[in-house]
Design a protein around this motif. Structure first.
Motif, PDB file in Angstrom:
ATOM      1  N   ASN A 159       0.781  -1.241   0.000  1.00 24.99           N
ATOM      2  CA  ASN A 159       0.000   0.000   0.000  1.00 24.99           C
ATOM      3  C   ASN A 159       0.812   1.289   0.000  1.00 24.99           C
ATOM      4  OD1 ASN A 159      -2.612  -1.502   0.650  1.00 24.99           O
ATOM      5  ND2 ASN A 159      -1.223  -2.103   2.283  1.00 24.99           N
ATOM      6  N   SER A 160       2.119   1.184   0.067  1.00 24.75           N
ATOM      7  CA  SER A 160       2.926   2.406   0.177  1.00 24.75           C
ATOM      8  C   SER A 160       4.361   2.112  -0.229  1.00 24.75           C
ATOM      9  CB  SER A 160       2.918   2.921   1.620  1.00 24.75           C
ATOM     10  OG  SER A 160       3.637   2.019   2.444  1.00 24.75           O
ATOM     11  N   GLY A 161       5.133   3.184  -0.343  1.00 25.02           N
ATOM     12  CA  GLY A 161       6.537   3.044  -0.687  1.00 25.02           C
ATOM     13  C   GLY A 161       7.329   2.337   0.401  1.00 25.02           C
ATOM     14  N   ALA A 162       7.068   2.721   1.642  1.00 29.69           N
ATOM     15  CA  ALA A 162       7.786   2.099   2.754  1.00 29.69           C
ATOM     16  C   ALA A 162       7.530   0.594   2.779  1.00 29.69           C
ATOM     17  CB  ALA A 162       7.366   2.729   4.071  1.00 29.69           C
ATOM     18  N   SER A 166      20.134   9.183   1.348  1.00 27.15           N
ATOM     19  CA  SER A 166      18.990   8.499   0.720  1.00 27.15           C
ATOM     20  C   SER A 166      17.718   8.707   1.548  1.00 27.15           C
ATOM     21  CB  SER A 166      19.284   7.003   0.615  1.00 27.15           C
ATOM     22  OG  SER A 166      19.571   6.462   1.900  1.00 27.15           O
ATOM     23  N   PHE A 167      16.605   8.294   0.981  1.00 32.25           N
ATOM     24  CA  PHE A 167      15.344   8.245   1.729  1.00 32.25           C
ATOM     25  C   PHE A 167      14.568   7.006   1.292  1.00 32.25           C
ATOM     26  CE2 PHE A 167      10.849   8.943   2.451  1.00 32.25           C
ATOM     27  CZ  PHE A 167      10.854   9.344   3.784  1.00 32.25           C
ATOM     28  N   HIS A 168      14.198   6.163   2.258  1.00 34.18           N
ATOM     29  CA  HIS A 168      13.510   4.931   1.904  1.00 34.18           C
ATOM     30  C   HIS A 168      12.202   4.704   2.651  1.00 34.18           C
ATOM     31  CE1 HIS A 168      16.720   3.812  -0.772  1.00 34.18           C
ATOM     32  NE2 HIS A 168      17.614   3.963   0.181  1.00 34.18           N
ATOM     33  N   GLY A 169      11.772   5.670   3.487  1.00 31.38           N
ATOM     34  CA  GLY A 169      10.452   5.531   4.104  1.00 31.38           C
ATOM     35  C   GLY A 169      10.460   5.785   5.590  1.00 31.38           C
ATOM     36  N   ARG A 170       9.259   5.641   6.205  1.00 32.27           N
ATOM     37  CA  ARG A 170       9.040   6.055   7.592  1.00 32.27           C
ATOM     38  C   ARG A 170       8.738   4.917   8.551  1.00 32.27           C
ATOM     39  NH1 ARG A 170       9.910  11.453   8.855  1.00 32.27           N
ATOM     40  NH2 ARG A 170       9.218  12.816   7.167  1.00 32.27           N
ATOM     41  N   ALA A 220       5.873   2.937  -5.777  1.00 32.70           N
ATOM     42  CA  ALA A 220       4.593   3.341  -5.158  1.00 32.70           C
ATOM     43  C   ALA A 220       4.192   4.686  -5.765  1.00 32.70           C
ATOM     44  CB  ALA A 220       4.704   3.416  -3.638  1.00 32.70           C
ATOM     45  N   LYS A 221       4.185   5.743  -4.951  1.00 35.52           N
ATOM     46  CA  LYS A 221       3.796   7.101  -5.358  1.00 35.52           C
ATOM     47  C   LYS A 221       2.995   7.182  -6.673  1.00 35.52           C
ATOM     48  CE  LYS A 221       6.760  10.102  -2.593  1.00 35.52           C
ATOM     49  NZ  LYS A 221       7.880   9.460  -1.935  1.00 35.52           N
ATOM     50  N   GLY A 222       3.634   7.449  -7.796  1.00 33.86           N
ATOM     51  CA  GLY A 222       2.910   7.691  -9.041  1.00 33.86           C
ATOM     52  C   GLY A 222       2.197   6.477  -9.618  1.00 33.86           C
ATOM     53  N   ILE A 241      19.488   1.523  -3.769  1.00 36.03           N
ATOM     54  CA  ILE A 241      19.743   2.896  -4.227  1.00 36.03           C
ATOM     55  C   ILE A 241      18.478   3.531  -4.810  1.00 36.03           C
ATOM     56  CG2 ILE A 241      22.184   2.420  -4.772  1.00 36.03           C
ATOM     57  CD1 ILE A 241      21.374   2.271  -7.764  1.00 36.03           C
ATOM     58  N   GLU A 242      18.444   4.860  -4.790  1.00 34.38           N
ATOM     59  CA  GLU A 242      17.527   5.620  -5.643  1.00 34.38           C
ATOM     60  C   GLU A 242      18.399   6.166  -6.777  1.00 34.38           C
ATOM     61  OE1 GLU A 242      15.392   8.751  -2.911  1.00 34.38           O
ATOM     62  OE2 GLU A 242      17.125   7.921  -1.885  1.00 34.38           O
ATOM     63  N   CYS A 243      18.040   5.961  -8.018  1.00 34.95           N
ATOM     64  CA  CYS A 243      18.856   6.506  -9.120  1.00 34.95           C
ATOM     65  C   CYS A 243      18.835   8.034  -9.101  1.00 34.95           C
ATOM     66  CB  CYS A 243      18.369   5.979 -10.462  1.00 34.95           C
ATOM     67  SG  CYS A 243      18.760   4.229 -10.690  1.00 34.95           S
ATOM     68  N   VAL A 271      16.553  -1.320  -6.538  1.00 31.37           N
ATOM     69  CA  VAL A 271      16.389   0.088  -6.902  1.00 31.37           C
ATOM     70  C   VAL A 271      15.037   0.571  -6.361  1.00 31.37           C
ATOM     71  CG1 VAL A 271      16.265   1.792  -8.752  1.00 31.37           C
ATOM     72  CG2 VAL A 271      17.908  -0.089  -8.909  1.00 31.37           C
ATOM     73  N   ASP A 272      15.102   1.592  -5.504  1.00 35.73           N
ATOM     74  CA  ASP A 272      13.907   2.209  -4.938  1.00 35.73           C
ATOM     75  C   ASP A 272      13.356   3.197  -5.971  1.00 35.73           C
ATOM     76  OD1 ASP A 272      12.082   3.876  -3.662  1.00 35.73           O
ATOM     77  OD2 ASP A 272      13.185   3.941  -1.766  1.00 35.73           O
ATOM     78  N   GLU A 273      12.292   2.781  -6.641  1.00 40.35           N
ATOM     79  CA  GLU A 273      11.657   3.603  -7.678  1.00 40.35           C
ATOM     80  C   GLU A 273      10.357   4.206  -7.153  1.00 40.35           C
ATOM     81  OE1 GLU A 273      12.643   4.313 -10.793  1.00 40.35           O
ATOM     82  OE2 GLU A 273      14.167   2.811 -11.308  1.00 40.35           O
ATOM     83  N   VAL A 274      10.289   4.435  -5.856  1.00 41.00           N
ATOM     84  CA  VAL A 274       9.039   4.939  -5.284  1.00 41.00           C
ATOM     85  C   VAL A 274       8.707   6.317  -5.869  1.00 41.00           C
ATOM     86  CG1 VAL A 274       7.871   5.674  -3.167  1.00 41.00           C
ATOM     87  CG2 VAL A 274       9.215   3.565  -3.178  1.00 41.00           C
ATOM     88  N   GLN A 275       9.709   7.193  -5.897  1.00 46.57           N
ATOM     89  CA  GLN A 275       9.462   8.549  -6.428  1.00 46.57           C
ATOM     90  C   GLN A 275       9.833   8.670  -7.909  1.00 46.57           C
ATOM     91  OE1 GLN A 275      10.533  13.151  -5.084  1.00 46.57           O
ATOM     92  NE2 GLN A 275      10.589  11.527  -3.622  1.00 46.57           N
TER      93      GLN A 275
HETATM   94  C1  LIG Z   1       8.230   8.722  -0.684  1.00 46.48           C
HETATM   95  C2  LIG Z   1       9.321   7.729  -0.719  1.00 46.48           C
HETATM   96  C3  LIG Z   1       9.279   6.557   0.071  1.00 46.48           C
HETATM   97  C4  LIG Z   1       8.181   6.301   1.077  1.00 46.48           C
HETATM   98  O1  LIG Z   1       6.950   6.144   0.464  1.00 46.48           O
HETATM   99  P1  LIG Z   1       5.605   6.136   1.361  1.00 46.48           P
HETATM  100  O2  LIG Z   1       4.530   5.823   0.371  1.00 46.48           O
HETATM  101  O3  LIG Z   1       5.493   7.479   1.983  1.00 46.48           O
HETATM  102  O4  LIG Z   1       5.770   5.062   2.370  1.00 46.48           O
HETATM  103  C5  LIG Z   1      10.289   5.636  -0.075  1.00 46.48           C
HETATM  104  N1  LIG Z   1      11.301   5.838  -0.951  1.00 46.48           N
HETATM  105  C6  LIG Z   1      11.383   6.954  -1.715  1.00 46.48           C
HETATM  106  C7  LIG Z   1      12.503   7.100  -2.670  1.00 46.48           C
HETATM  107  C8  LIG Z   1      10.396   7.936  -1.609  1.00 46.48           C
HETATM  108  O5  LIG Z   1      10.492   9.052  -2.346  1.00 46.48           O
END
Ligand SMILES: *Cc1c(COP(=O)(O)O)cnc(C)c1O
Length: 385
Positions: free
Chosen positions: A100-103, A134-138, A249-251, A187-189, A220-224
């Motif tokens: 349900n989410s990126g995390a 980096s950022f990978h979630g909460r 996730a996101k888009g 990684i996030e590219c 590869v974290d393609e969330v954003q």
């Molecule tokens: C936003 C983001 C997340 C977290 O996604 P959530 O849907 O808020 O859990 C993880 N990784 C990256 C790269 C993000 O930009």
């Protein structure tokens, strides 16, 4: 009480909101409670791939909602299999786990990597290397994966088994694998929350080679960055590599919550019945919604994303008040002479919603934003610097 007062009284104060009560929108326009109109260059933090209340999207969501809004993963459903097939065909990865989410998508990626590595090499091989900034979630584990100290201080003790290495430094990555405990690199590219910073192409290729040589998985974290945002379906496609695992996730959902973890050859069979799950994962409405996003992302559409991105970058390139432009595709960071938050607040006054990321102004318009709105937005940015 007003919406703002009720928010203050009843909603946990984790967000420092901008002074807008959003009421409705259409495409790349948003309307607030006073009827003021804004051009949307934030798109719900990159979630509204086709903008607000897009007709194709809304029809698919409405039809699915009237048919079957949820039933659980105890049964087969058509929207889920259609979406999974579309994602595998676009990436040549093998299997999908929906959440349900990126995390949550990252949690699954981490679990899959640990299980692959531990099944094959023993219990000690569970470490995941991520990049600094980096950022990978909460969630607690994805916070632990996030390579930024200030996210770590609040909620100790963290989940064990993460190290962070500087982007661009292959020697540091090799060092982290020395005692044979490394299971994966994540990684996030393009680092999104970290300030819209694209990784160097040679470095990403070197990471891929390092992973191949050591049977370490590349996540590869393609969330954003995913789902068309950078002008390719996934951002790794700009780099000529294929990951072992992709999280997104996101888009993907076009504005509804859905996460997906795509498993390649090495991990496609890593989970057995009961090893992982998510009650709302593969929700039929969210899958039907995501399918309308994925199905429309052909080469022609992605070319248009790049063309619009090029227009924005070239229009802002030599503008006084902007000292640097970064990013890839319609994920654009502006380093500004004035503080980013101030610039964004002035943009809002002038009728444009955009975001910040660290010390940058961050632009994430809907991928189908019309040219005339792009043009108008560029002028608003210029006058808000
Ligand atoms: C936003 C983001 C997340 C977290 O996604 P959530 O849907 O808020 O859990 C993880 N990784 C990256 C790269 C993000 O930009």
């Amino acid at each position: 009480m007003s919406v703002k007062e009720l928010d203050k009284q009843y909603i946990a104060s984790t967000y420092n909101r901008f002074d807008i009560v959003a009421v409705s929108g259409k495409g790349s326009y948003v309307f607030d409670e006073n009827g003021k109109k804004y051009i949307d260059f934030g798109s719900g933090i990159g979630t509204l791939s086709f903008g607000i209340a897009d007709d194709v999207w809304a029809q698919a969501v409405g039809e699915q909602a009237k048919k079957l809004q949820h039933i659980s993963n105890l049964y087969y459903t058509e929207p889920a299999v259609k979406l999974a097939r579309a994602l595998c065909e676009k990436t040549r990865l093998k299997k999908v786990f929906f959440s349900n989410s990126g995390a949550e998508a990252n949690e699954c990626a981490i679990n899959a990597a640990r299980k692959y590595s531990q099944d094959k090499y023993g219990k000690d091989r569970f470490v995941i290397a991520t990049l600094k900034n980096s950022f990978h979630g909460r969630t607690l584990t994805t916070l632990s994966a996030t390579g930024q100290e200030h996210y770590h201080e609040l909620f100790t003790p963290l989940t064990d088994g993460f190290v962070s290495v500087p982007a661009g430094d292959i020697a540091a990555l090799e060092e982290s694998a020395k005692n044979n405990t490394l299971a994966a690199v994540m990684i996030e590219c393009v680092q999104g929350e970290g300030g819209v910073i694209a990784l160097d192409g040679d470095y990403v290729k070197a990471v891929r080679e390092f992973c191949d040589k050591n049977d370490v998985l590349l996540i590869v974290d393609e969330v954003q960055t995913g789902n068309g945002r950078t002008g390719k379906f996934y951002s790794y496609m700009n780099y000529g590599i294929t990951p072992d695992i992709v999280s997104t996730a996101k888009g993907l959902g076009g504005g509804l919550p859905i996460g997906a973890t795509l498993l390649g050859e090495k991990t496609e069979s890593v989970f057995s019945f009961g090893d992982h799950g998510s009650t709302f994962g593969a929700n039929p409405v969210c899958c039907a919604s995501a399918l309308t996003v994925v199905e429309r992302m052909d080469d022609k559409f992605l070319f248009e994303v790049k063309r619009k991105a090029d227009y924005i970058v070239s229009s802002l390139k030599d503008v006084k008040g902007i000292t640097e432009i970064s990013g890839l595709g319609l994920m654009i960071g502006l380093k500004t002479e004035n503080p980013a938050r101030e610039v964004v607040e002035r943009c809002i006054e002038n009728g444009l919603l955009c975001l910040t990321a660290k010390d940058k102004v961050r632009l994430l318009p809907a991928l189908n934003i019309p040219d005339d709105l792009v043009k108008e937005a560029v002028e608003i940015i210029k006058k808000s610097l």
